[in-house]
Design an enzyme around this catalytic site. Structure first.
Site, PDB file in Angstrom:
ATOM      1  N   HIS A 135      41.396  21.296  42.650  1.00 30.17           N
ATOM      2  CA  HIS A 135      41.109  20.633  41.369  1.00 30.17           C
ATOM      3  C   HIS A 135      40.937  21.733  40.318  1.00 30.17           C
ATOM      4  O   HIS A 135      40.479  22.840  40.638  1.00 30.17           O
ATOM      5  CB  HIS A 135      39.808  19.852  41.552  1.00 30.17           C
ATOM      6  CG  HIS A 135      39.448  18.948  40.428  1.00 30.17           C
ATOM      7  ND1 HIS A 135      38.857  19.397  39.272  1.00 30.17           N
ATOM      8  CD2 HIS A 135      39.568  17.604  40.292  1.00 30.17           C
ATOM      9  CE1 HIS A 135      38.623  18.370  38.473  1.00 30.17           C
ATOM     10  NE2 HIS A 135      39.048  17.265  39.069  1.00 30.17           N
ATOM     11  N   ASP A 212      34.135  23.160  47.819  1.00 30.32           N
ATOM     12  CA  ASP A 212      34.046  22.124  46.793  1.00 30.32           C
ATOM     13  C   ASP A 212      34.038  20.789  47.538  1.00 30.32           C
ATOM     14  O   ASP A 212      35.083  20.299  47.961  1.00 30.32           O
ATOM     15  CB  ASP A 212      35.253  22.262  45.850  1.00 30.32           C
ATOM     16  CG  ASP A 212      35.448  21.047  44.969  1.00 30.32           C
ATOM     17  OD1 ASP A 212      34.580  20.155  44.961  1.00 30.32           O
ATOM     18  OD2 ASP A 212      36.486  20.989  44.280  1.00 30.32           O
ATOM     19  N   GLN A 215      34.964  15.502  47.213  1.00 26.96           N
ATOM     20  CA  GLN A 215      35.563  14.384  47.967  1.00 26.96           C
ATOM     21  C   GLN A 215      35.092  14.398  49.410  1.00 26.96           C
ATOM     22  O   GLN A 215      34.947  13.342  50.030  1.00 26.96           O
ATOM     23  CB  GLN A 215      37.105  14.475  47.928  1.00 26.96           C
ATOM     24  CG  GLN A 215      37.705  14.500  46.545  1.00 26.96           C
ATOM     25  CD  GLN A 215      37.546  13.185  45.798  1.00 26.96           C
ATOM     26  OE1 GLN A 215      37.402  12.108  46.384  1.00 26.96           O
ATOM     27  NE2 GLN A 215      37.571  13.258  44.470  1.00 26.96           N
ATOM     28  N   LYS A 238      30.517  10.514  42.465  1.00 25.26           N
ATOM     29  CA  LYS A 238      31.551  10.138  43.451  1.00 25.26           C
ATOM     30  C   LYS A 238      30.922   9.648  44.740  1.00 25.26           C
ATOM     31  O   LYS A 238      31.593   9.221  45.658  1.00 25.26           O
ATOM     32  CB  LYS A 238      32.447  11.338  43.753  1.00 25.26           C
ATOM     33  CG  LYS A 238      33.239  11.776  42.528  1.00 25.26           C
ATOM     34  CD  LYS A 238      34.232  12.842  42.865  1.00 25.26           C
ATOM     35  CE  LYS A 238      34.716  13.552  41.647  1.00 25.26           C
ATOM     36  NZ  LYS A 238      35.835  12.900  40.987  1.00 25.26           N
ATOM     37  N   CYS A 376      43.993  16.317  37.550  1.00 21.53           N
ATOM     38  CA  CYS A 376      43.369  17.649  37.379  1.00 21.53           C
ATOM     39  C   CYS A 376      43.815  18.606  38.479  1.00 21.53           C
ATOM     40  O   CYS A 376      42.995  19.396  38.987  1.00 21.53           O
ATOM     41  CB  CYS A 376      41.847  17.566  37.345  1.00 21.53           C
ATOM     42  SG  CYS A 376      41.230  16.611  35.972  1.00 21.53           S
TER      43      CYS A 376
END
Ligand code: PMP
Length: 418
Positions: A135, A212, A215, A238, A376
């Site tokens: 991203h 990261d 998700q 999220k 993104c």
């Protein structure tokens, strides 16, 4: 004193997606006169009533600034804010509360690491390793660091199915690598990266690993000690929580050695015009009034998830993905982007002769909310030689009927657009 802000879902411990849907008031809405089919949870998940009510309670009954006032409301607000930190600690199995830094989101958390740890430790020629599927939030902060430190960005390629093999990492990670910063799970392809193996490899060269988890944490149980990474970042919105709150987890020794990110109230022990002395982590990285109610809301979202059988949720989401992939493959002219094994319930696709934005706009008229664009991740689009995809992403509240509605709407869109 009011009831403490904790909550469990109404479908506690027996996962029934139909029952769980009742916890999400927004799903009962119609859009353009059709039942809402919300398939954009990878961008942001909808919120259960438990989170919405906790936010109302925090503002309506228990609100004051934290860490400051020696009075009733400030004490409650401080207790609630700090107990949210404990909920996050337990959720990711961190060793100590001092390892949990609240930020406004994953983007800020990654920028924090690049601007503090990165600036302090990188020299010209040192290497930061990323993958092609990152991203922008996990690319641009490192470019900013490159511009001030002279470090070099090395990129691990993505295979045609969207996977990134450990062999590809092994070709790029080496003695010059200082930081490896990778997604746990791709927001475009749903690919799950081989994080454990990457950590082992990077540590052999003394490099630090940032994961990261924006998700990843939504679809996989995260244990930062088992992952053995050095930094883990994610966003509350999220994960069924509010916007404006995110988390940076980092090993204590790293946070202690890192310089502050921003200066201001709450992050200091003492201030004189000559010199200021920083507070201990995590306060050192939380300058200014923090996102108090947002953190409390995130804590309640974690309570909510803890009240579900997460293994059963994973099975449900995997079944939905398998069903969606099978049905989508049968749509004429439609090509799936991202089919790696072990992926999560995020599916990108392109329809021959139709622009992804047009497709998303028509799907919306049928009540189906999907995302279209580069998500993104422009370098990833370039790798696949496309400019955009349409993406359907499935969360715990989605059901097979949502997939069926998507397929019907896609067929109608094809008729209208081709
Ligand atoms: N990384 C990934 C993999 C993401 O999916 C996102 C959000 N789309 C981000 C980082 C950035 O998260 P936020 O905008 O909440 O800071």
């Amino acid at each position: 004193m009011s009831e403490p802000i904790v909550s469990t879902p109404s479908a506690a411990l027996t996962f029934d997606p139909l029952k769980v849907r009742d916890d999400f008031p927004i799903l009962a809405q119609k859009v353009h006169g059709k039942d809402l089919v919300y398939l954009d949870s990878a961008a942001s998940t909808q919120k259960p009533q438990q989170v919405i009510s906790a936010i109302a309670q925090a503002y309506g009954k228990e609100y004051a600034n934290v860490h400051r006032g020696a009075y009733y409301l400030s004490e409650i607000a401080t207790t609630n804010y700090e107990s949210a930190r404990e909920k996050v600690r337990a959720f990711i199995n961190a060793r100590s509360l001092s390892e949990i830094v609240f930020t406004k989101g994953a983007t800020e958390a990654i920028n924090l690491v690049a601007a503090t740890y990165g600036r302090e430790s990188l020299k010209p020629g040192d290497e930061v390793v990323l993958t092609q599927l990152e991203h922008h939030s996990n690319i641009v902060p490192w470019q900013l660091l490159r511009d001030v430190s002279g470090c070099v960005l090395k990129i691990v390629p993505v295979a045609c199915d969207g996977s990134v093999s450990i062999e590809s990492f092994a070709k790029v990670i080496g003695p010059k690598t200082k930081i490896v910063s990778i997604a746990h799970v791709s927001n475009v392809l749903g690919t799950t990266l081989p994080v454990n193996e990457v950590v082992q490899l990077a540590h052999q060269f003394g490099a630090k690993v940032l994961v990261d988890g924006c998700q990843g944490i939504v679809h996989r149980e995260v244990d930062v000690r088992a992952l053995d990474c050095d930094f883990y970042t994610f966003s509350g919105h999220k994960l069924y929580g509010p916007t404006g709150i995110g988390v940076l987890w980092a090993r204590s020794e790293l946070l202690e050695a890192m310089p502050p990110y921003q200066g201001g109230g709450d992050m200091i022990e003492t201030v004189t015009f000559d010199k200021s002395v920083w507070a201990e982590p995590p306060a050192k990285f939380e300058a200014g009034t923090p996102p108090i109610v947002e953190a409390i809301g995130l804590g309640v979202a974690l309570d909510y998830l803890n009240g579900l059988d997460r293994a059963a949720v994973k099975v449900h989401e995997t079944e939905l993905l398998t069903y969606a992939m099978t049905r989508l493959e049968d749509v004429p002219g439609l090509k799936l982007i991202g089919t790696a094994s072990g992926k999560v319930s995020v599916q990108s696709f392109v329809m021959e002769g139709v622009h992804p934005h047009d497709l998303a706009t028509v799907l919306d008229r049928f009540g189906v909310s999907v995302r279209a664009g580069h998500h993104c991740a422009q370098p990833l689009m370039e790798a696949f030689n496309i400019t955009a995809t349409t993406r359907a992403s499935f969360a715990l509240y989605n059901i097979k009927e949502d997939v069926d509605e998507l397929i019907i709407a896609l067929s109608r869109a094809r008729e209208l657009l081709l």
